[in-house]
Design an enzyme around this catalytic site. Structure first.
Site, PDB file in Angstrom:
ATOM      1  N   HIS A 117     -45.622   0.638  13.285  1.00 12.88           N
ATOM      2  CA  HIS A 117     -46.224   1.923  12.961  1.00 12.88           C
ATOM      3  C   HIS A 117     -45.795   2.933  14.034  1.00 12.88           C
ATOM      4  O   HIS A 117     -45.785   2.593  15.210  1.00 12.88           O
ATOM      5  CB  HIS A 117     -47.747   1.783  12.978  1.00 12.88           C
ATOM      6  CG  HIS A 117     -48.449   3.099  12.806  1.00 12.88           C
ATOM      7  ND1 HIS A 117     -48.558   3.710  11.588  1.00 12.88           N
ATOM      8  CD2 HIS A 117     -49.037   3.918  13.714  1.00 12.88           C
ATOM      9  CE1 HIS A 117     -49.210   4.851  11.738  1.00 12.88           C
ATOM     10  NE2 HIS A 117     -49.517   5.004  13.023  1.00 12.88           N
ATOM     11  N   ALA A 160       3.867   0.088  -5.885  1.00 13.21           N
ATOM     12  CA  ALA A 160       4.217  -1.176  -6.549  1.00 13.21           C
ATOM     13  C   ALA A 160       4.131  -1.018  -8.053  1.00 13.21           C
ATOM     14  O   ALA A 160       3.212  -0.376  -8.561  1.00 13.21           O
ATOM     15  CB  ALA A 160       3.265  -2.273  -6.097  1.00 13.21           C
ATOM     16  N   GLU A 211       0.855  -1.195   0.000  1.00  6.54           N
ATOM     17  CA  GLU A 211       0.000   0.000   0.000  1.00  6.54           C
ATOM     18  C   GLU A 211       0.888   1.241   0.000  1.00  6.54           C
ATOM     19  O   GLU A 211       1.771   1.374   0.823  1.00  6.54           O
ATOM     20  CB  GLU A 211      -0.932  -0.006   1.225  1.00  6.54           C
ATOM     21  CG  GLU A 211      -1.674   1.297   1.492  1.00  6.54           C
ATOM     22  CD  GLU A 211      -2.475   1.822   0.298  1.00  6.54           C
ATOM     23  OE1 GLU A 211      -3.299   1.069  -0.244  1.00  6.54           O
ATOM     24  OE2 GLU A 211      -2.255   2.992  -0.104  1.00  6.54           O
ATOM     25  N   ASP A 221     -12.597  -1.413  -7.185  1.00  9.97           N
ATOM     26  CA  ASP A 221     -12.810  -0.446  -8.270  1.00  9.97           C
ATOM     27  C   ASP A 221     -11.886  -0.678  -9.461  1.00  9.97           C
ATOM     28  O   ASP A 221     -12.129  -0.145 -10.544  1.00  9.97           O
ATOM     29  CB  ASP A 221     -12.612   0.986  -7.752  1.00  9.97           C
ATOM     30  CG  ASP A 221     -13.727   1.419  -6.811  1.00  9.97           C
ATOM     31  OD1 ASP A 221     -14.596   0.582  -6.486  1.00  9.97           O
ATOM     32  OD2 ASP A 221     -13.727   2.600  -6.392  1.00  9.97           O
ATOM     33  N   ILE A 227     -21.867  11.159  -5.919  1.00 12.92           N
ATOM     34  CA  ILE A 227     -20.891  11.920  -5.132  1.00 12.92           C
ATOM     35  C   ILE A 227     -21.203  13.416  -5.211  1.00 12.92           C
ATOM     36  O   ILE A 227     -21.221  14.116  -4.198  1.00 12.92           O
ATOM     37  CB  ILE A 227     -19.450  11.598  -5.601  1.00 12.92           C
ATOM     38  CG1 ILE A 227     -19.117  10.144  -5.231  1.00 12.92           C
ATOM     39  CG2 ILE A 227     -18.438  12.556  -4.992  1.00 12.92           C
ATOM     40  CD1 ILE A 227     -17.756   9.640  -5.702  1.00 12.92           C
ATOM     41  N   THR A 272     -18.100  -0.118  -2.005  1.00 11.45           N
ATOM     42  CA  THR A 272     -17.335  -0.822  -0.978  1.00 11.45           C
ATOM     43  C   THR A 272     -17.818  -2.251  -0.709  1.00 11.45           C
ATOM     44  O   THR A 272     -17.000  -3.172  -0.632  1.00 11.45           O
ATOM     45  CB  THR A 272     -17.326   0.010   0.318  1.00 11.45           C
ATOM     46  OG1 THR A 272     -16.595   1.196   0.029  1.00 11.45           O
ATOM     47  CG2 THR A 272     -16.665  -0.729   1.462  1.00 11.45           C
ATOM     48  N   THR A 275      -9.751   4.431  -0.289  1.00 10.09           N
ATOM     49  CA  THR A 275     -10.695   5.523  -0.538  1.00 10.09           C
ATOM     50  C   THR A 275     -11.805   5.556   0.501  1.00 10.09           C
ATOM     51  O   THR A 275     -12.115   6.604   1.070  1.00 10.09           O
ATOM     52  CB  THR A 275     -11.332   5.343  -1.935  1.00 10.09           C
ATOM     53  OG1 THR A 275     -10.286   5.271  -2.897  1.00 10.09           O
ATOM     54  CG2 THR A 275     -12.249   6.498  -2.277  1.00 10.09           C
TER      55      THR A 275
HETATM   56  C1  LIG Z   1     -16.470  10.644  -2.023  1.00 13.37           C
HETATM   57  C2  LIG Z   1     -16.761   9.177  -2.147  1.00 13.37           C
HETATM   58  C3  LIG Z   1     -17.823   8.644  -1.459  1.00 13.37           C
HETATM   59  C4  LIG Z   1     -18.107   7.287  -1.554  1.00 13.37           C
HETATM   60  N1  LIG Z   1     -19.177   6.806  -0.865  1.00 13.37           N
HETATM   61  C5  LIG Z   1     -19.467   5.488  -0.927  1.00 13.37           C
HETATM   62  C6  LIG Z   1     -20.562   4.961  -0.174  1.00 13.37           C
HETATM   63  O1  LIG Z   1     -21.265   5.675   0.535  1.00 13.37           O
HETATM   64  N2  LIG Z   1     -20.803   3.627  -0.258  1.00 13.37           N
HETATM   65  C7  LIG Z   1     -20.031   2.793  -1.036  1.00 13.37           C
HETATM   66  O2  LIG Z   1     -20.301   1.590  -1.065  1.00 13.37           O
HETATM   67  N3  LIG Z   1     -19.002   3.285  -1.768  1.00 13.37           N
HETATM   68  C8  LIG Z   1     -18.709   4.600  -1.720  1.00 13.37           C
HETATM   69  N4  LIG Z   1     -17.639   5.087  -2.440  1.00 13.37           N
HETATM   70  C9  LIG Z   1     -16.867   4.151  -3.294  1.00 13.37           C
HETATM   71  C10 LIG Z   1     -15.876   3.339  -2.444  1.00 13.37           C
HETATM   72  O3  LIG Z   1     -15.082   4.231  -1.706  1.00 13.37           O
HETATM   73  C11 LIG Z   1     -15.023   2.464  -3.343  1.00 13.37           C
HETATM   74  O4  LIG Z   1     -15.863   1.643  -4.128  1.00 13.37           O
HETATM   75  C12 LIG Z   1     -14.089   1.567  -2.536  1.00 13.37           C
HETATM   76  O5  LIG Z   1     -13.310   2.328  -1.659  1.00 13.37           O
HETATM   77  C13 LIG Z   1     -13.198   0.761  -3.474  1.00 13.37           C
HETATM   78  O6  LIG Z   1     -12.286   0.024  -2.727  1.00 13.37           O
HETATM   79  P1  LIG Z   1     -10.966  -0.531  -3.416  1.00 13.37           P
HETATM   80  O7  LIG Z   1     -10.276  -1.366  -2.376  1.00 13.37           O
HETATM   81  O8  LIG Z   1     -11.255  -1.112  -4.715  1.00 13.37           O
HETATM   82  O9  LIG Z   1     -10.080   0.758  -3.734  1.00 13.37           O
HETATM   83  P2  LIG Z   1      -9.452   1.842  -2.777  1.00 13.37           P
HETATM   84  O10 LIG Z   1     -10.170   1.915  -1.497  1.00 13.37           O
HETATM   85  O11 LIG Z   1      -9.323   3.080  -3.581  1.00 13.37           O
HETATM   86  O12 LIG Z   1      -8.006   1.265  -2.429  1.00 13.37           O
HETATM   87  C14 LIG Z   1      -7.001   1.182  -3.388  1.00 13.37           C
HETATM   88  C15 LIG Z   1      -5.667   1.354  -2.676  1.00 13.37           C
HETATM   89  O13 LIG Z   1      -4.619   1.014  -3.571  1.00 13.37           O
HETATM   90  C16 LIG Z   1      -3.525   1.867  -3.355  1.00 13.37           C
HETATM   91  N5  LIG Z   1      -2.714   1.842  -4.574  1.00 13.37           N
HETATM   92  C17 LIG Z   1      -3.077   2.219  -5.821  1.00 13.37           C
HETATM   93  N6  LIG Z   1      -2.092   2.011  -6.693  1.00 13.37           N
HETATM   94  C18 LIG Z   1      -1.054   1.495  -5.974  1.00 13.37           C
HETATM   95  C19 LIG Z   1       0.258   1.072  -6.322  1.00 13.37           C
HETATM   96  N7  LIG Z   1       0.717   1.121  -7.573  1.00 13.37           N
HETATM   97  N8  LIG Z   1       1.063   0.599  -5.329  1.00 13.37           N
HETATM   98  C20 LIG Z   1       0.624   0.518  -4.045  1.00 13.37           C
HETATM   99  N9  LIG Z   1      -0.617   0.910  -3.676  1.00 13.37           N
HETATM  100  C21 LIG Z   1      -1.437   1.382  -4.625  1.00 13.37           C
HETATM  101  C22 LIG Z   1      -4.184   3.216  -3.074  1.00 13.37           C
HETATM  102  O14 LIG Z   1      -3.308   4.065  -2.339  1.00 13.37           O
HETATM  103  C23 LIG Z   1      -5.411   2.803  -2.262  1.00 13.37           C
HETATM  104  O15 LIG Z   1      -5.181   2.860  -0.862  1.00 13.37           O
HETATM  105  C24 LIG Z   1     -17.298   6.441  -2.353  1.00 13.37           C
HETATM  106  C25 LIG Z   1     -16.215   6.973  -3.050  1.00 13.37           C
HETATM  107  C26 LIG Z   1     -15.948   8.325  -2.950  1.00 13.37           C
HETATM  108  C27 LIG Z   1     -14.766   8.888  -3.695  1.00 13.37           C
END
Ligand SMILES: Cc1cc2nc3c(=O)[nH]c(=O)nc-3n(C[C@H](O)[C@H](O)[C@H](O)COP(=O)(O)OP(=O)(O)OC[C@H]3O[C@@H](n4cnc5c(N)ncnc54)[C@H](O)[C@@H]3O)c2cc1C
Length: 431
Positions: A420, A107, A27, A294, A170, A302, A34
């Site tokens: 209710h 990475a 990480e 994502d 958003i 999430t 996110t």
């Molecule tokens: C403002 C906002 C509000 C949201 N609200 C909601 C909600 O209410 N409900 C919901 O379900 N979803 C919500 N989401 C969406 C949700 O946040 C994402 O779907 C979720 O966080 C995706 O998780 P992830 O693990 O795929 O990616 P992420 O949580 O983005 O994690 C990816 C990680 O990979 C790391 N990374 C990337 N590239 C590299 C690399 N080359 N080397 C090392 N590390 C790296 C990044 O630093 C990051 O920490 C929201 C998003 C935003 C922006």
């Protein structure tokens, strides 16, 4: 080897380790990704603060005259960062307890077995891309004046006036939050409606609620340039008048973090939004490289990231797993009140208006506080989907999703009764 310590990466790494795999998670920033650091968690806490602040200013309608000072954004930010820190720490200790090696670095993917980290080459039998996504910035003159959802949590003052570009979830959520906290807010969208992922009729009601709360909505307009004069940002559009505001939030979508992993990713199959196409084993077009959250072409939410992370660990090291059915994924937009949806809603029986003295109705002057639609097959009665607007809609949609998953029929909803007065009785026990 899991690249990315967000919701998807952490759930995959923890589960894989519990199944006996040797796991390394890389990480580059903060654990939690996110959702925890700049998404769902701080957003929901700001939404709660906005709700309390909005309600506090409406208390006179129920005979309470509070003596409110100005809103203390710094106090809210401190509270939010304390909560985020606690979640990060709990993730760090659960990864440690599970025996996952965590490396804090960027990475680079070299091939289907190797990753470069801090100049060292590490290899693993399976590589999991869980790199998440980032906000898309509009490429127009003056784009440096745009803020994204990442910047919002760093703002040191509540905007006097805010233009939100993009009427997705958003954009609409931040528009609602900052309106509740006192900003003048305008949402613009290039399309002819807001919240494209949600039921069109329900969104019409949601838009009425936004407008009734004082949010200006302009549809079918695209910003063409931004410039700054006398402390204000002027945004010009392809049609209609310019807007002059103190803050501009660009919320036009998110793009997966794939390209920066290295040139190896160029040959991997992508969806239109740039996410990696995956099989039902979450494998990308490059064998031995998997994608979750994502980064994958699934649903960028999430719960999907977390469930797919666990499922992938079960596929690789356990007894296999079936992926969560995307038609059963509940989603919500946290407006005041929220709109929430599951499944297919296009046809269906709608209900609206306050028919019961709902708690949310006591404080509010608006008439449309509740709207809902239940959709079922006209021949078999099988439930197909639902959309709800109401103060508890984001919670209530989950049990409707469970009914859908269990193959429930519309008549099943009439067999029991709800408490209710609640929003739930608009759905359960209704004939
Ligand atoms: C403002 C906002 C509000 C949201 N609200 C909601 C909600 O209410 N409900 C919901 O379900 N979803 C919500 N989401 C969406 C949700 O946040 C994402 O779907 C979720 O966080 C995706 O998780 P992830 O693990 O795929 O990616 P992420 O949580 O983005 O994690 C990816 C990680 O990979 C790391 N990374 C990337 N590239 C590299 C690399 N080359 N080397 C090392 N590390 C790296 C990044 O630093 C990051 O920490 C929201 C998003 C935003 C922006």
């Amino acid at each position: 080897m899991v690249i990315g310590g967000g919701s998807a990466g952490i759930s995959c790494a923890t589960r894989a380790s519990s199944l006996g795999a040797k796991v390394c998670l890389i990480e580059r920033k903060n654990l939690g990704g996110t959702c925890v650091n700049r998404g769902c968690v701080p957003k929901k806490l700001m939404w709660e603060a906005g709700r309390v602040w909005k309600d506090a200013r409406e208390l006179e309608t129920v005979g309470i005259a509070p003596n409110l000072g100005p809103f203390d954004l710094q106090a809210l930010k401190t509270r939010i960062s304390d909560k985020i820190e606690a979640i990060r720490e709990s993730y760090a200790s659960s990864l440690e307890d599970a025996g996952v090696t965590v490396l804090r670095a960027d990475a680079e993917l070299l091939d289907d077995k190797q990753v470069r980290v801090k100049g060292r080459i590490l290899s693993a039998k399976n590589i999991v891309l869980a790199t998440g996504g980032s906000p898309i910035l509009l490429d127009i003159p003056g784009k440096d004046l745009l803020s994204t959802s990442r910047d919002v949590f760093e703002w040191t003052e509540i905007p006097k006036s805010l233009l939100v570009i993009g009427g997705g979830y958003i954009g609409c959520e931040f528009a609602s939050i900052f309106r509740a906290l006192g900003s003048d807010v305008c949402i613009v969208d290039a399309g002819d409606r807001l919240l494209e992922q949600f039921d069109e009729v329900a969104v019409g009601h949601a838009q009425d609620i936004l407008t009734a709360r004082g949010i200006k909505v302009r549809l079918s307009v695209e910003p063409t340039s931004l410039s700054k004069t006398a402390g204000k940002i002027t945004v010009e559009f392809d049609s209609g008048p310019a807007e002059a505001v103190t803050h501009v939030l660009c919320a036009v979508g998110r793009s997966p973090n794939i390209d920066e992993l290295g040139p190896v990713t160029e040959s991997m199959e992508r969806a239109e939004n740039g996410a990696l196409k995956v099989t039902d084993r979450l494998e990308t077009s490059a064998s031995g490289i998997y994608a979750i959250g994502d980064a994958a072409d699934r649903l960028p939410l999430t719960p999907v990231a977390t469930r797919d992370g666990e499922a992938l660990a079960d596929i690789l090291f356990g007894e296999g797993a079936r992926l969560v059915d995307l038609d059963l994924v509940s989603s919500a937009t946290f407006l005041y009140p929220p709109i929430a949806q599951v499944g297919e809603t296009e046809s269906g029986t709608a209900f609206d208006g306050i028919t019961t003295p709902l708690p949310s109705g006591v404080l509010s002057a608006e008439t449309i506080e509740v709207y809902g639609k239940i959709n079922s097959d006209s021949a078999t009665g099988q439930l197909k989907g639902a959309v709800l607007i109401g103060h508890s809609a984001a919670d209530e949609i989950a049990w409707i999703a469970s009914c859908l998953a269990a193959g429930g029929r519309s008549e099943d909803l009439t067999k029991a009764t709800a408490v209710h007065p609640t929003l739930a009785e608009e759905v359960v026990g209704r004939r």
